[in-house]
Design an enzyme around this catalytic site. Structure first.
Site, PDB file in Angstrom:
ATOM      1  N   GLY A   1      41.747  35.611  42.467  1.00 28.56           N
ATOM      2  CA  GLY A   1      41.657  36.712  43.425  1.00 28.56           C
ATOM      3  C   GLY A   1      41.868  36.291  44.875  1.00 28.56           C
TER       4      GLY A   1
ATOM      5  N   GLU B   1      41.324  28.541  34.538  1.00 31.24           N
ATOM      6  CA  GLU B   1      41.324  29.360  35.740  1.00 31.24           C
ATOM      7  C   GLU B   1      40.581  28.637  36.859  1.00 31.24           C
ATOM      8  OE1 GLU B   1      41.932  33.772  34.766  1.00 31.24           O
ATOM      9  OE2 GLU B   1      39.806  33.382  34.627  1.00 31.24           O
TER      10      GLU B   1
ATOM     11  N   SER C   1      45.441  34.340  40.333  1.00 29.79           N
ATOM     12  CA  SER C   1      46.479  34.887  41.220  1.00 29.79           C
ATOM     13  C   SER C   1      47.892  34.779  40.646  1.00 29.79           C
ATOM     14  CB  SER C   1      46.413  34.227  42.597  1.00 29.79           C
ATOM     15  OG  SER C   1      45.179  34.526  43.221  1.00 29.79           O
TER      16      SER C   1
ATOM     17  N   HIS D   1      34.066  33.690  31.633  1.00 28.34           N
ATOM     18  CA  HIS D   1      34.847  33.897  32.868  1.00 28.34           C
ATOM     19  C   HIS D   1      34.019  33.389  34.048  1.00 28.34           C
ATOM     20  CE1 HIS D   1      36.834  35.752  36.234  1.00 28.34           C
ATOM     21  NE2 HIS D   1      37.898  35.872  35.466  1.00 28.34           N
TER      22      HIS D   1
ATOM     23  N   ASN E   1      43.176  41.102  32.553  1.00 29.91           N
ATOM     24  CA  ASN E   1      41.734  41.254  32.721  1.00 29.91           C
ATOM     25  C   ASN E   1      41.513  42.266  33.847  1.00 29.91           C
ATOM     26  OD1 ASN E   1      39.009  40.990  33.237  1.00 29.91           O
ATOM     27  ND2 ASN E   1      39.131  38.900  34.043  1.00 29.91           N
TER      28      ASN E   1
ATOM     29  N   LYS F   1      38.831  43.545  34.884  1.00 27.73           N
ATOM     30  CA  LYS F   1      37.538  43.392  35.572  1.00 27.73           C
ATOM     31  C   LYS F   1      36.873  44.770  35.731  1.00 27.73           C
ATOM     32  CE  LYS F   1      39.300  39.222  37.595  1.00 27.73           C
ATOM     33  NZ  LYS F   1      39.190  38.200  38.615  1.00 27.73           N
TER      34      LYS F   1
ATOM     35  N   GLU G   1      33.444  34.528  36.838  1.00 29.80           N
ATOM     36  CA  GLU G   1      32.584  35.542  37.484  1.00 29.80           C
ATOM     37  C   GLU G   1      31.302  35.775  36.674  1.00 29.80           C
ATOM     38  OE1 GLU G   1      35.706  38.476  37.891  1.00 29.80           O
ATOM     39  OE2 GLU G   1      36.648  37.192  39.392  1.00 29.80           O
TER      40      GLU G   1
HETATM   41  P1  PGA Z   1      43.414  37.120  39.500  1.00 29.76           P
HETATM   42  O1  PGA Z   1      42.265  37.034  38.384  1.00 29.76           O
HETATM   43  O2  PGA Z   1      44.738  37.169  38.763  1.00 29.76           O
HETATM   44  O3  PGA Z   1      43.136  38.379  40.246  1.00 29.76           O
HETATM   45  O4  PGA Z   1      43.287  35.906  40.340  1.00 29.76           O
HETATM   46  C1  PGA Z   1      42.422  36.238  37.236  1.00 29.76           C
HETATM   47  C2  PGA Z   1      41.143  36.239  36.439  1.00 29.76           C
HETATM   48  O5  PGA Z   1      40.062  36.177  37.031  1.00 29.76           O
HETATM   49  O6  PGA Z   1      41.158  36.304  35.184  1.00 29.76           O
END
Ligand code: PGA
Length: 246
Positions: A173, A167, A208, A95, A9, A11, A97
């Site tokens: 992140g 997640e 992460s 997601h 992803n 983003k 976010e």
């Molecule tokens: P990250 O993001 O690996 O940077 O933690 C994962 C995601 O939000 O899909």
């Protein structure tokens, strides 16, 4: 047997030059036959270029979101039809976010999941609890509700056509990964909620994931791959995670 899958992803990152380089690195490293399935989700403006670059590769393409509406007067939105036309096979829905920064409710996420199915896309439903919810012992409750909203709207056979990504919001992140045991607990709960239909469904872990944490996670029986953010922006790291899934 569930085929492991690793999805990157991206983003809101990248540009034409950086994406070309990243994709070239992935295509190069991921030639031949592989046990694991791999896909990337670039931002919308780069989908068509990515589709062209990934043609004849065994790396799939996905988008990060879609509209619940069909083509029409919805300024700024992107339809399922457009994603298919741009070469997508997967689409993320719900997601954290999107839920957090754009106020997406579980009901809206469920509608988007169905629209993705209607277009023959494979929806990747993201679910996860915040740190506060985990500390309040509400993890299963929160995830159960996020799942049931989609089950109610699409039915279990519909849900089973997609992929689930667990997640934990506190791990996205932040550099904090759930331990393989913590993730396994939630994955097995998700499978239980989905009943027999859940047996064949792929449930990914995200938050992460890095090359050094991937193997331990993938060794767990209910973890079928990963949704990778930060580490998906580096070809070497992403490929190392994909290899760990084999
Ligand atoms: P990250 O993001 O690996 O940077 O933690 C994962 C995601 O939000 O899909």
């Amino acid at each position: 047997m569930r085929r492991q899958i690793v999805i990157g992803n991206w983003k809101m990152n990248g540009n034409t030059t950086a994406n070309q380089k990243l994709l070239a690195g992935l295509v190069d490293a991921w030639t031949g036959v592989h046990q694991a399935e791999v896909a990337v989700c670039p931002p919308y403006p780069y989908l068509a270029a990515a589709a062209a670059q990934l043609e004849n590769s065994n790396i799939g393409l996905g988008a990060q979101d879609l509209s619940k509406n069909g083509n029409g007067a919805y300024t700024g939105e992107i339809s399922g039809e457009m994603l298919v036309d741009s070469g997508c096979r997967y689409v993320l829905v719900g997601h954290s976010e999107r839920r957090e920064y754009h106020g997406e409710s579980s009901q809206l996420v469920a509608e988007k999941f169905q629209v993705a199915l209607d277009h023959g896309l494979i929806p990747v439903l993201c679910v996860g609890e915040t740190l506060e919810e985990r500390e309040d012992d509400k993890t299963f409750d929160v995830i159960g509700k996020q799942l049931l909203a989609v089950v109610d709207h699409c039915g279990l056979p519909g849900v089973a056509k997609g992929i689930i990504a667990y997640e934990p919001v506190w791990a996205i992140g932040t550099g904090k990964t759930a331990t393989p045991e913590m993730a396994q607990d939630v994955h097995s709960y998700i499978r239980e909620v989905l009943g027999p239909e859940g047996d064949s469904m792929r449930i990914l872990y995200g938050g992460s994931v890095k090359p050094d944490s991937a193997e331990g996670l993938f060794a767990k029986k209910d973890i079928d791959g990963a949704l990778v953010g930060g580490a998906a922006l580096n070809a070497e790291d992403f490929v190392a995670i994909c290899r760990a899934a084999e």
